[in-house]
Design a protein around this motif. Structure first.
Motif, PDB file in Angstrom:
ATOM      1  N   ARG A  32      29.738  -4.098  -7.461  1.00  0.00           N
ATOM      2  CA  ARG A  32      29.801  -4.991  -8.634  1.00  0.00           C
ATOM      3  C   ARG A  32      30.611  -6.254  -8.352  1.00  0.00           C
ATOM      4  O   ARG A  32      30.495  -7.237  -9.088  1.00  0.00           O
ATOM      5  CB  ARG A  32      30.451  -4.266  -9.818  1.00  0.00           C
ATOM      6  N   ILE A  33      31.471  -6.230  -7.335  1.00  0.00           N
ATOM      7  CA  ILE A  33      32.313  -7.389  -7.077  1.00  0.00           C
ATOM      8  C   ILE A  33      31.683  -8.262  -5.998  1.00  0.00           C
ATOM      9  O   ILE A  33      30.880  -7.796  -5.199  1.00  0.00           O
ATOM     10  CB  ILE A  33      33.748  -6.982  -6.680  1.00  0.00           C
ATOM     11  N   SER A  34      32.068  -9.541  -6.001  1.00  0.00           N
ATOM     12  CA  SER A  34      31.517 -10.504  -5.054  1.00  0.00           C
ATOM     13  C   SER A  34      32.623 -11.053  -4.173  1.00  0.00           C
ATOM     14  O   SER A  34      33.768 -11.224  -4.616  1.00  0.00           O
ATOM     15  CB  SER A  34      30.845 -11.652  -5.807  1.00  0.00           C
ATOM     16  N   GLU A  35      32.270 -11.349  -2.937  1.00  0.00           N
ATOM     17  CA  GLU A  35      33.252 -11.863  -1.974  1.00  0.00           C
ATOM     18  C   GLU A  35      33.812 -13.210  -2.393  1.00  0.00           C
ATOM     19  O   GLU A  35      34.956 -13.531  -2.106  1.00  0.00           O
ATOM     20  CB  GLU A  35      32.594 -11.972  -0.603  1.00  0.00           C
ATOM     21  N   ASN A  36      33.026 -14.014  -3.099  1.00  0.00           N
ATOM     22  CA  ASN A  36      33.417 -15.387  -3.397  1.00  0.00           C
ATOM     23  C   ASN A  36      33.804 -15.613  -4.848  1.00  0.00           C
ATOM     24  O   ASN A  36      33.978 -16.754  -5.271  1.00  0.00           O
ATOM     25  CB  ASN A  36      32.264 -16.331  -3.025  1.00  0.00           C
ATOM     26  N   GLU A  37      33.950 -14.559  -5.627  1.00  0.00           N
ATOM     27  CA  GLU A  37      34.308 -14.700  -7.036  1.00  0.00           C
ATOM     28  C   GLU A  37      35.598 -13.943  -7.332  1.00  0.00           C
ATOM     29  O   GLU A  37      35.831 -12.867  -6.785  1.00  0.00           O
ATOM     30  CB  GLU A  37      33.187 -14.152  -7.930  1.00  0.00           C
ATOM     31  N   PRO A  38      36.473 -14.502  -8.202  1.00  0.00           N
ATOM     32  CA  PRO A  38      37.681 -13.763  -8.601  1.00  0.00           C
ATOM     33  C   PRO A  38      37.320 -12.426  -9.254  1.00  0.00           C
ATOM     34  O   PRO A  38      36.283 -12.299  -9.913  1.00  0.00           O
ATOM     35  CB  PRO A  38      38.349 -14.707  -9.613  1.00  0.00           C
ATOM     36  N   ILE A  39      38.169 -11.440  -9.057  1.00  0.00           N
ATOM     37  CA  ILE A  39      37.953 -10.124  -9.668  1.00  0.00           C
ATOM     38  C   ILE A  39      38.713 -10.082 -10.990  1.00  0.00           C
ATOM     39  O   ILE A  39      39.936 -10.274 -11.007  1.00  0.00           O
ATOM     40  CB  ILE A  39      38.450  -8.986  -8.756  1.00  0.00           C
ATOM     41  N   PRO A  40      38.048  -9.844 -12.114  1.00  0.00           N
ATOM     42  CA  PRO A  40      38.766  -9.826 -13.408  1.00  0.00           C
ATOM     43  C   PRO A  40      39.783  -8.691 -13.464  1.00  0.00           C
ATOM     44  O   PRO A  40      39.506  -7.573 -13.009  1.00  0.00           O
ATOM     45  CB  PRO A  40      37.629  -9.598 -14.422  1.00  0.00           C
ATOM     46  N   PRO A  41      40.960  -8.951 -13.993  1.00  0.00           N
ATOM     47  CA  PRO A  41      41.935  -7.863 -14.187  1.00  0.00           C
ATOM     48  C   PRO A  41      41.332  -6.756 -15.053  1.00  0.00           C
ATOM     49  O   PRO A  41      40.546  -7.011 -15.967  1.00  0.00           O
ATOM     50  CB  PRO A  41      43.099  -8.569 -14.895  1.00  0.00           C
ATOM     51  N   GLY A  42      41.701  -5.517 -14.737  1.00  0.00           N
ATOM     52  CA  GLY A  42      41.214  -4.373 -15.484  1.00  0.00           C
ATOM     53  C   GLY A  42      40.063  -3.646 -14.828  1.00  0.00           C
ATOM     54  O   GLY A  42      39.781  -2.480 -15.161  1.00  0.00           O
ATOM     55  N   VAL A  43      39.384  -4.286 -13.877  1.00  0.00           N
ATOM     56  CA  VAL A  43      38.297  -3.628 -13.156  1.00  0.00           C
ATOM     57  C   VAL A  43      38.878  -2.509 -12.282  1.00  0.00           C
ATOM     58  O   VAL A  43      39.900  -2.692 -11.621  1.00  0.00           O
ATOM     59  CB  VAL A  43      37.528  -4.646 -12.284  1.00  0.00           C
ATOM     60  N   VAL A  44      38.238  -1.353 -12.308  1.00  0.00           N
ATOM     61  CA  VAL A  44      38.689  -0.221 -11.488  1.00  0.00           C
ATOM     62  C   VAL A  44      37.878  -0.203 -10.201  1.00  0.00           C
ATOM     63  O   VAL A  44      36.643  -0.113 -10.228  1.00  0.00           O
ATOM     64  CB  VAL A  44      38.541   1.109 -12.238  1.00  0.00           C
ATOM     65  N   LEU A  45      38.573  -0.303  -9.073  1.00  0.00           N
ATOM     66  CA  LEU A  45      37.928  -0.317  -7.767  1.00  0.00           C
ATOM     67  C   LEU A  45      38.035   1.042  -7.087  1.00  0.00           C
ATOM     68  O   LEU A  45      39.042   1.745  -7.241  1.00  0.00           O
ATOM     69  CB  LEU A  45      38.571  -1.374  -6.866  1.00  0.00           C
ATOM     70  N   ARG A  46      37.010   1.378  -6.322  1.00  0.00           N
ATOM     71  CA  ARG A  46      37.047   2.545  -5.448  1.00  0.00           C
ATOM     72  C   ARG A  46      37.533   2.063  -4.082  1.00  0.00           C
ATOM     73  O   ARG A  46      37.009   1.101  -3.518  1.00  0.00           O
ATOM     74  CB  ARG A  46      35.657   3.170  -5.330  1.00  0.00           C
ATOM     75  N   VAL A  47      38.533   2.766  -3.536  1.00  0.00           N
ATOM     76  CA  VAL A  47      39.149   2.362  -2.272  1.00  0.00           C
ATOM     77  C   VAL A  47      38.855   3.421  -1.220  1.00  0.00           C
ATOM     78  O   VAL A  47      39.193   4.600  -1.405  1.00  0.00           O
ATOM     79  CB  VAL A  47      40.676   2.178  -2.425  1.00  0.00           C
ATOM     80  N   PRO A  48      38.222   3.017  -0.105  1.00  0.00           N
ATOM     81  CA  PRO A  48      37.873   4.005   0.935  1.00  0.00           C
ATOM     82  C   PRO A  48      39.106   4.544   1.631  1.00  0.00           C
ATOM     83  O   PRO A  48      40.185   3.945   1.585  1.00  0.00           O
ATOM     84  CB  PRO A  48      36.996   3.196   1.901  1.00  0.00           C
ATOM     85  N   PRO A  49      38.960   5.674   2.313  1.00  0.00           N
ATOM     86  CA  PRO A  49      40.114   6.281   3.004  1.00  0.00           C
ATOM     87  C   PRO A  49      40.659   5.374   4.107  1.00  0.00           C
ATOM     88  O   PRO A  49      39.957   4.542   4.671  1.00  0.00           O
ATOM     89  CB  PRO A  49      39.537   7.575   3.597  1.00  0.00           C
ATOM     90  N   THR A  50      41.925   5.539   4.398  1.00  0.00           N
ATOM     91  CA  THR A  50      42.581   4.787   5.462  1.00  0.00           C
ATOM     92  C   THR A  50      43.451   5.736   6.261  1.00  0.00           C
ATOM     93  O   THR A  50      43.800   6.829   5.800  1.00  0.00           O
ATOM     94  CB  THR A  50      43.443   3.657   4.867  1.00  0.00           C
TER      95      THR A  50
END
Length: 402
Positions: A32-50
């Protein structure tokens, strides 16, 4: 996977850096997010393992204890958890990222480098290195500090600055990386890029203002969100667009490098910009903006022997101003060009810049350095190549005695 709720000031690269993952993997997990657009506060992101370790702070934990526990420098733990604020404010239960391996750098050029990163790193550098001192020389329109760093203690005092223009913020992290590398070389006594930095810093004092325009930098990096105190004014100045990546001005729409009393009226006429906007408006009068006024006062106080104003882009060095420059300026520019492979250029048709005002007022060498090449804002993928050039150029400038 971890989940992360985006907060104000977050960007794709900042979130990726915080979790120690690549931007590409974060994008892949969050279509849902774009590399060239700001991410709106409140969006929940999935973060891959590290491969990094995650640790919940316990009652009684200190940075020193965590440093000993995990075998890495306390500054590395702080740097890896920039988004959590000052370490003194971390509460029990806070989840810390403990970087894999023993990274020991403070300044990180893997993500956008904004006012918060700058202030935190200035404090960390000053605590780690005796040769680094910091001071506040003024405040921006929105009250952000304009910070100067002092490197060395020699009698020959010179100056470099960055991010007069908001979308040229990469100059800030170039200068901060140089401060860290030079300070480390000075402390260790090791030769760095064939230079004896400890000896140089006993002869030279280098004052740096890495981010002259912190409000504008934050706007370019984070975009404009509802709740910004100047939301309506900025949207109007930007012709209704929410894209601020090309914004050069300060938060009031004034180009800070057209603010200095060096044929300012002629610059106004040449620009022909009727009012505030993303670029090229010199303001209602010289030094009307607190950022420009702070730089002028600081320069008058310190009486520098020469100055270097870092901009992007073009790989050029501008060294003259209306024949006010001293006779040796062209030869010095050629030396800077040899060290960096940048092209010295005798510039005409430009007034009211910081370098112009310095040359006219003090009749000493002043240089505008157009780092890198491309379209602003330059991507961080250029950083390593740009830094090679700028580090050599700064070291060469530190050998000048005029």
């Amino acid at each position: 996977m971890l989940s992360y709720t985006v907060r104000p000031g977050d960007t794709l690269l900042r979130v990726a850096r915080h979790f120690g993952v690549s931007a590409a993997s974060l994008l892949a997990c969050n279509p849902r997010i774009s590399e060239n657009e700001p991410i709106p506060p409140g969006v929940v992101l999935r973060v891959p393992p590290t491969s990094d370790v995650w640790y919940a702070i316990q009652e009684g934990d200190t940075l020193e204890r965590l440093s000993n526990l995990f075998g890495i420098a306390s500054s590395a733990i702080e740097a890896a958890n920039r988004s959590l604020g000052a370490a003194s404010q971390w509460a029990a239960g806070t989840l810390l990222r403990i970087p894999a391996g023993p990274p020991n750098r403070i300044v990180d050029a893997q993500a956008e480098y904004g006012p918060e990163e700058l202030q935190r790193d200035c404090g960390l550098l000053a605590r780690r290195y005796e040769t680094v001192e910091t001071s506040i020389i003024g405040h921006s329109v929105m009250g952000r500090p304009i910070t100067a760093l002092k490197l060395g203690s020699g009698p020959y005092v010179i100056h470099a600055n960055g991010a007069f223009h908001a979308n040229e913020w990469i100059t800030s992290v170039l200068l901060m990386t140089f401060v860290e590398d030079a300070a480390q070389a000075c402390e260790s006594g090791a030769s760095w890029r064939n230079a004896n930095v400890r000896q140089l810093l006993s002869e030279v004092t280098l004052w740096l203002v890495p981010m002259v325009n912190p409000d504008g930098v934050a706007l370019v990096q984070e975009g404009l969100h509802p709740g910004h105190p100047m939301y309506n004014e900025l949207l109007e100045m930007n012709r209704g667009s929410h894209r601020f990546s090309r914004w050069k001005a300060n938060i009031r729409g004034v180009d800070l490098n057209d603010q200095f009393p060096a044929f300012w009226e002629e610059e106004c006429s040449r620009r022909g910009t009727p009012g505030p906007g993303p670029r090229d408006y010199p303001g209602p009068r010289p030094l009307s903006e607190p950022e420009a006024a702070a730089m002028a006062a600081f320069t008058e106080e310190q009486q520098f022997e020469l100055v270097l104003a870092m901009h992007t882009q073009g790989q050029e060095i501008y060294w003259n101003y209306r024949d006010y420059e001293p006779a040796e300026s062209e030869a010095l520019a050629c030396r800077l060009g040899v060290s960096s492979s940048y092209r010295p250029v005798k510039l005409t048709g430009s007034d009211a810049g910081y370098k112009d005002w310095f040359i006219q007022t003090f009749r000493k060498p002043g240089f505008t350095i157009e780092a890198g090449i491309g379209v602003n804002p330059l991507p961080l993928t250029q950083f390593e190549d740009m830094y090679e050039d700028i580090a050599k150029l700064l070291l060469e400038a530190m050998t000048f005695r005029v």
